[in-house]
Design an enzyme around this catalytic site. Structure first.
Site, PDB file in Angstrom:
ATOM      1  N   GLU A  38      29.057  52.583 123.414  1.00  0.00           N
ATOM      2  CA  GLU A  38      30.319  52.015 122.918  1.00  0.00           C
ATOM      3  C   GLU A  38      30.039  50.764 122.090  1.00  0.00           C
ATOM      4  O   GLU A  38      29.082  50.034 122.333  1.00  0.00           O
ATOM      5  CB  GLU A  38      31.242  51.668 124.098  1.00  0.00           C
ATOM      6  N   ARG A  95      36.865  63.526 101.787  1.00  0.00           N
ATOM      7  CA  ARG A  95      36.790  64.833 101.128  1.00  0.00           C
ATOM      8  C   ARG A  95      37.581  65.915 101.862  1.00  0.00           C
ATOM      9  O   ARG A  95      37.933  66.912 101.278  1.00  0.00           O
ATOM     10  CB  ARG A  95      35.323  65.253 100.951  1.00  0.00           C
ATOM     11  N   GLN A  96      37.843  65.683 103.158  1.00  0.00           N
ATOM     12  CA  GLN A  96      38.691  66.653 103.888  1.00  0.00           C
ATOM     13  C   GLN A  96      40.137  66.188 103.689  1.00  0.00           C
ATOM     14  O   GLN A  96      40.758  65.598 104.578  1.00  0.00           O
ATOM     15  CB  GLN A  96      38.300  66.694 105.371  1.00  0.00           C
ATOM     16  N   LYS A 189      32.638  74.147  89.215  1.00  0.00           N
ATOM     17  CA  LYS A 189      31.828  74.413  90.416  1.00  0.00           C
ATOM     18  C   LYS A 189      32.711  75.021  91.498  1.00  0.00           C
ATOM     19  O   LYS A 189      33.867  74.656  91.629  1.00  0.00           O
ATOM     20  CB  LYS A 189      31.264  73.069  90.909  1.00  0.00           C
ATOM     21  N   THR A 224      25.280  69.452  94.159  1.00  0.00           N
ATOM     22  CA  THR A 224      26.176  69.528  92.995  1.00  0.00           C
ATOM     23  C   THR A 224      25.475  68.996  91.744  1.00  0.00           C
ATOM     24  O   THR A 224      25.441  69.653  90.701  1.00  0.00           O
ATOM     25  CB  THR A 224      27.448  68.682  93.271  1.00  0.00           C
TER      26      THR A 224
HETATM   27  C1  R5P Z   1      33.000  67.108  95.874  1.00  0.00           C
HETATM   28  O1  R5P Z   1      33.993  67.582  95.295  1.00  0.00           O
HETATM   29  C2  R5P Z   1      32.499  65.742  95.565  1.00  0.00           C
HETATM   30  O2  R5P Z   1      33.163  65.162  94.491  1.00  0.00           O
HETATM   31  C3  R5P Z   1      30.997  65.735  95.330  1.00  0.00           C
HETATM   32  O3  R5P Z   1      30.732  66.493  94.152  1.00  0.00           O
HETATM   33  C4  R5P Z   1      30.271  66.354  96.501  1.00  0.00           C
HETATM   34  O4  R5P Z   1      30.710  65.797  97.702  1.00  0.00           O
HETATM   35  C5  R5P Z   1      28.784  66.161  96.368  1.00  0.00           C
HETATM   36  O5  R5P Z   1      28.159  66.762  97.457  1.00  0.00           O
HETATM   37  P1  R5P Z   1      26.672  67.280  97.362  1.00  0.00           P
HETATM   38  O6  R5P Z   1      25.844  66.161  96.855  1.00  0.00           O
HETATM   39  O7  R5P Z   1      26.330  67.664  98.786  1.00  0.00           O
HETATM   40  O8  R5P Z   1      26.697  68.472  96.455  1.00  0.00           O
END
Ligand code: R5P
Length: 294
Positions: A38, A95-96, A189, A224
Site C-alpha cells: 500500500e 486509450r480505453q 491503421k 504502430t
Molecule cells: C493509438 O491509437 C495510439 O495513438 C498509439 O498509436 C498507440 O497507443 C501506440 O501503441 P504501440 O506503440 O504499442 O503501437
C-alpha cells in the site's frame, strides 16, 4: 500558489520545472510503500488557504501512481489548501475511451471521476489520447499540445513531411505541420481488438527522397511507428524521425524502432526517461505553466 511534487522521478522533474516557470514555491511530498504494497504520502507543512497544484504523472505502475495522486489531493485539502488542482502530464487509461467490445469499461471516465472525487477541481494534462474524453471530468480539464513547442526547441523546420501513423493522429500532424509550415499526410491503421495485432493499409505517400517526421501521442510497444517507418522507407523516404508526447517504450520498443530504421525519437518529459540516446527529451513544463498561470 504552491506546487506539490508527486513521488516519481518524472513527477519531481516536471514539478521543479513548472515551479521555476511560475515562480511558485515547491513542496516535495514524502512517500513510502508499506510492506504489503500500500502507498503512503505526507505533506509535511501547512497549506492553509493556498491554491495547491499537485504534479503527479500517471506513469507505470499506473495504478499506484493514480492512488498516490488521489491520496495527495486529500492530503493537500487536509493540510488546509483552498483548492487542489492536478497536473498529470501523462494520463493513464486514456486509450480505453469507449466500449470497443461489449462488457468493457470506459476506463478513462472512471479515472477522471475518481480524481475529481478525491478532491481535484481542475486537471491539466499533455496531449490526451482523445480530447473529448476530458468531458467526463466534472471540473475544468485541459489537454495541452506539446508539438509546436517541441518543434521550436529542436529547431524543426518546414522542409520535412509530417506523417500521422493513423487517422487518430491526423489532427496532431496537422498542428505540427501548421506550426512549422510543412506538408502532412496520414496512414490508415487497424488494430485487432483482441490480439492487439496492427495492420497498416498500403498507401502511396509522397515520401521519396524526403525526411519524414512521424507524429503520435504515445509510443507503447513501438508497433504502430515501426510499421509506418518501414512502409515509408520502402517508399524511398530519406530519413525517419518521430515526435511523441508520451514515450512509454515497453516490450523492447526502442530496439523495434531502431530495427525499423527510425533515427531519433523526440519525446516530451511526461514519463521517466528510457535512458537510450535514440530518445531525446524536451521539457514541456513551460507549456503547462502557461495554462496553470493564465
Ligand atoms: C493509438 O491509437 C495510439 O495513438 C498509439 O498509436 C498507440 O497507443 C501506440 O501503441 P504501440 O506503440 O504499442 O503501437
Amino acid at each position: 500558489m504552491i506546487i506539490v511534487a508527486g513521488p516519481s522521478r518524472a513527477s519531481r522533474g516536471f514539478a521543479e520545472s513548472l515551479a521555476g516557470s511560475l515562480g511558485a514555491r515547491l513542496v516535495e511530498a514524502q512517500h513510502k510503500v508499506f510492506p504489503d504494497g500500500e502507498r503512503y504520502v505526507r505533506l509535511d507543512e501547512s497549506l492553509e488557504g493556498e491554491r495547491v497544484v499537485v504534479v503527479q504523472t500517471l506513469s507505470p505502475p499506473q495504478d499506484s501512481s493514480l492512488v498516490e495522486a488521489m491520496l495527495l489531493a486529500d492530503a493537500a485539502l487536509g493540510a488546509g489548501a483552498s483548492s487542489v488542482e492536478l497536473v498529470a502530464p501523462y494520463l493513464a487509461y486514456a486509450r480505453q475511451d469507449r466500449r470497443f467490445l461489449p462488457g468493457e469499461p470506459v476506463s478513462v471516465s472512471v479515472v477522471l471521476k475518481a480524481l475529481a472525487a478525491a478532491g481535484y477541481s481542475r486537471l491539466y494534462t499533455v496531449e490526451v489520447h482523445k480530447q473529448e474524453s476530458l468531458r467526463a471530468f466534472p471540473g475544468e480539464a485541459a489537454s495541452l499540445s506539446p508539438y509546436e513547442y517541441m518543434a521550436s526547441k529542436i529547431g524543426l523546420s518546414g522542409d520535412v513531411l509530417v506523417l500521422a501513423p493513423d487517422i487518430g493522429a491526423l489532427d496532431r500532424a496537422r498542428r505540427l505541420a501548421g506550426a512549422i509550415g510543412a506538408d502532412y499526410d496520414y496512414l490508415v491503421k487497424r488494430r485487432d481488438r483482441v490480439t492487439g495485432e496492427i495492420v497498416v493499409e498500403p498507401k502511396e505517400i509522397p515520401a521519396k527522397g524526403r525526411d519524414v517526421v512521424i507524429v503520435d501521442d504515445i509510443i507503447s510497444t513501438g508497433g504502430t511507428v515501426a510499421k509506418a517507418a518501414s512502409m515509408l522507407l520502402e517508399q524511398g523516404a530519406r530519413s525517419i524521425r518521430v515526435m511523441v508526447a508520451h514515450a512509454l517504450m515497453v516490450g523492447g520498443a526502442v530496439e523495434k524502432l531502431r530495427k525499423a530504421g527510425v533515427e531519433r525519437v523526440y519525446a516530451a518529459n511526461t514519463l521517466p526517461p528510457v535512458g537510450d540516446p535514440m530518445v531525446e527529451y524536451v521539457d514541456v513544463a513551460p507549456v503547462v505553466a502557461e495554462a496553470v498561470g493564465g
